[in-house]
Enzyme design. Structure first.
Site, PDB file in Angstrom:
ATOM      1  N   ASP A  96      17.613 -12.039 -12.187  1.00 24.11           N
ATOM      2  CA  ASP A  96      18.379 -13.302 -11.437  1.00 24.11           C
ATOM      3  C   ASP A  96      19.241 -14.102 -12.310  1.00 24.11           C
ATOM      4  O   ASP A  96      18.916 -13.812 -13.710  1.00 24.11           O
ATOM      5  CB  ASP A  96      17.386 -14.017 -10.569  1.00 24.11           C
ATOM      6  N   ASP A 152      13.724  -8.732  -2.669  1.00 20.27           N
ATOM      7  CA  ASP A 152      12.765  -9.009  -3.739  1.00 20.27           C
ATOM      8  C   ASP A 152      11.930 -10.203  -2.929  1.00 20.27           C
ATOM      9  O   ASP A 152      12.483 -10.982  -2.347  1.00 20.27           O
ATOM     10  CB  ASP A 152      13.361  -9.636  -4.963  1.00 20.27           C
ATOM     11  N   CYS A 208      -3.927   4.145   3.899  1.00 15.95           N
ATOM     12  CA  CYS A 208      -3.293   3.661   2.850  1.00 15.95           C
ATOM     13  C   CYS A 208      -3.810   4.739   1.696  1.00 15.95           C
ATOM     14  O   CYS A 208      -5.065   4.432   1.542  1.00 15.95           O
ATOM     15  CB  CYS A 208      -3.250   2.246   2.656  1.00 15.95           C
ATOM     16  N   CYS A 249      -4.002   3.909  -1.604  1.00 17.23           N
ATOM     17  CA  CYS A 249      -4.048   3.065  -2.925  1.00 17.23           C
ATOM     18  C   CYS A 249      -5.315   3.180  -3.387  1.00 17.23           C
ATOM     19  O   CYS A 249      -6.293   3.469  -2.708  1.00 17.23           O
ATOM     20  CB  CYS A 249      -3.098   1.703  -2.430  1.00 17.23           C
ATOM     21  N   CYS A 279      -7.941   1.020  -1.461  1.00 15.99           N
ATOM     22  CA  CYS A 279      -8.549   1.519  -0.179  1.00 15.99           C
ATOM     23  C   CYS A 279      -9.428   2.668  -0.338  1.00 15.99           C
ATOM     24  O   CYS A 279      -9.788   3.266   0.451  1.00 15.99           O
ATOM     25  CB  CYS A 279      -7.385   2.086   0.721  1.00 15.99           C
ATOM     26  N   HIS A 304      -2.764  -2.705  -3.505  1.00 12.99           N
ATOM     27  CA  HIS A 304      -2.512  -2.842  -2.019  1.00 12.99           C
ATOM     28  C   HIS A 304      -1.310  -3.152  -1.262  1.00 12.99           C
ATOM     29  O   HIS A 304      -0.755  -2.434  -0.409  1.00 12.99           O
ATOM     30  CB  HIS A 304      -3.877  -3.015  -1.210  1.00 12.99           C
TER      31      HIS A 304
HETATM   32 ZN   LIG Z   1      -4.362   0.359   0.070  1.00 12.31          ZN
END
Ligand SMILES: [Zn+2]
Length: 347
Positions: A60, A233, A271, A273, A276, A301
Site C-alpha cells: 500500500d 486484502d 478443511c 489444513c 483441522c 485455518h
Molecule cells: Zn482447517
C-alpha cells in the site's frame, strides 16, 4: 491477499502461507518505512528476498496508515505531514516519496498515495481530498522508475456515487495497471459499501484488476465479487485467528468457549489444513494455556478457509452459477446460526 504488515504474515512461515492456497500477499509501506527502513529492506534483498516469497507482493502507499495510525498534522498539495505512531518522529510523505519507498521495497504492485478522509464528512472536504488524490495519482505515475512494478490507482469519493463515478472516470484515463476502490470498510454499514462498489466498478476498465481495499468478512467478499471486484486484502482471517475465532462453513467458532473442552471433532471436517488434523478440545487447550501454537493453527485455518471460499467462487463463476453459490453460502451460514457458538467464555 493475506496481510503481512511487517513483511510477515504473523506466526506463519512462507511454507504455511503457501499451503493455505494464497498466491499473493500484501505488505504495509508505512510500517516498513519506519522499521527497518526501506533502504534496509532493499539491502536485505527487497521484500521478496527477505520473506522468501516468490509470488506477487502488493504494497500500500501509506496513505491509509497515516490516516488510521499516524498523528496526522496536515495535508498540503505537496505532502502529508504526520508523526510516527511509535517514536513521534515527524515525517513528510509526498506521492513521489511513497513510490520511491515502494520501489525500494521491491513489491510487484505499488499503490498510489491518496488523501484519505474520515467518514462521514462534508462534501467540501471529500471533494477536495478526491481532487488531490487524482493529482497525486498522476504525480505517482510520473515519479515511477521501475518497469517491473505495476501501479494501481485508488478511487475515492466517500459514500457519494457521483463523486465516485467522477473519480473513477478520471483515473481510468491514466496509464494504470489496476484500480482500487479505497476509503470503504471504515465503519459504514455493509449495504453502503456494496452500493458504492456497484456504482464504481462499471466505470473501470474491464480488462484490468479491481481491488477493494481492506475488505472484509466472507460475505462482504462474495457480495463484492458480484459487483465486479477481483482482489481483496484483509486482516480479518489472521487477526481473528490470533484471537481464537475460526471461520468455518458451518458458522464461526469461538474456540475458547467451554463447550469445546471435550470436543473431539475438528473445526471443519471438510478443511484440509493443519489445524483441522487436531480436535477442537486440543485447540481450546492451546488457547487457554496461552501456547503460541493456538494462534498459529487458527491463522492457518482461517487463511485456508478464505482461500477455499474464493477458490469455490472462481469455479462457480467459470461455471456460470455464481448467484446460486452465494445463496447457498448464505443458507449454510444462516442454518448454522441455530447452533451458533455464542455461549459465554468459561475458562
Ligand atoms: Zn482447517
Amino acid at each position: 491477499m493475506p496481510v503481512g504488515t511487517q513483511a510477515t504474515i504473523k506466526g506463519m512461515t512462507i511454507e504455511h502461507v503457501l499451503a493455505t492456497g494464497a498466491e499473493m500477499v500484501l505488505s504495509n509501506t508505512y510500517h516498513l518505512a519506519l522499521r527497518p527502513g526501506h533502504e534496509v529492506v532493499r539491502k536485505l534483498g527487497g521484500l521478496h528476498g527477505m520473506m522468501r516469497w516468490e509470488g506477487p507482493i502488493l504494497t500500500d502507499s501509506g496513505g491509509f496508515q497515516i490516516f488510521s495510525l499516524g498523528d496526522l498534522n496536515k495535508v498540503t498539495e505537496r505532502a502529508a505531514t504526520f508523526k510516527s505512531h511509535f517514536d513521534g518522529r515527524v515525517i513528510v510523505l509526498t506521492p513521489e516519496h511513497s513510490i520511491e519507498i515502494q520501489e525500494a521495497l521491491g513489491s510487484d504492485i505499488a499503490m498510489v498515495l491518496d488523501h484519505v478522509v474520515a467518514l462521514p464528512n462534508t462534501n467540501e472536504v471529500i471533494t477536495d481530498a478526491l481532487a488531490r488524490s487524482i493529482r497525486w495519482a498522476k504525480r505517482c505515475l510520473d515519479a515511477a522508475t521501475r518497469d517491473d512494478q505495476a501501479r494501481f490507482a485508488i478511487v475515492q469519493g466517500g459514500l457519494d456515487e457521483t463523486l465516485r463515478v467522477q473519480c473513477a472516470r478520471e483515473l481510468a484515463t491514466m496509464d494504470f495497471e489496476g484500480f482500487a476502490v479505497g476509503g470503504l470498510s471504515v465503519g459504514e454499514p455493509p449495504p453502503e459499501m456494496y452500493r458504492i462498489t456497484a456504482a464504481t466498478t462499471p466505470e473501470l476498465p474491464v480488462d484490468k484488476p479491481r481491488y477493494l481495499m481492506g475488505v472484509g468478512t466472507p460475505i462482504d467478499l462474495l457480495e463484492s465479487i458480484a459487483r465486479g471486484i477481483d482482489l481483496f486484502d484483509c486482516v480479518m482471517p489472521t487477526r481473528n485467528g490470533r484471537n481464537a475465532m475460526a471461520f468455518t462453513s458451518h458458522g464461526n467458532i469461538k474456540i475458547r468457549n467451554a463447550v469445546h473442552r471435550e470436543d473431539t471433532r475438528p473445526l471443519d471436517a471438510e478443511c484440509p489444513c493443519l489445524a483441522c488434523k487436531h480436535s477442537r478440545g486440543y485447540l481450546r487447550h492451546l488457547f487457554i494455556t496461552d501456547e503460541m501454537l493456538g494462534p498459529i493453527l487458527l491463522t492457518i485455518h482461517n487463511l485456508t478457509y478464505y482461500q477455499r471460499l474464493l477458490a469455490g467462487a472462481r469455479v462457480a463463476i467459470s461455471e456460470d452459477r455464481y448467484e446460486a453459490f452465494v445463496i447457498d453460502y448464505r443458507f449454510q451460514q444462516a442454518r448454522s446460526k441455530k447452533t451458533a457458538d455464542d455461549s459465554p467464555d468459561v475458562l
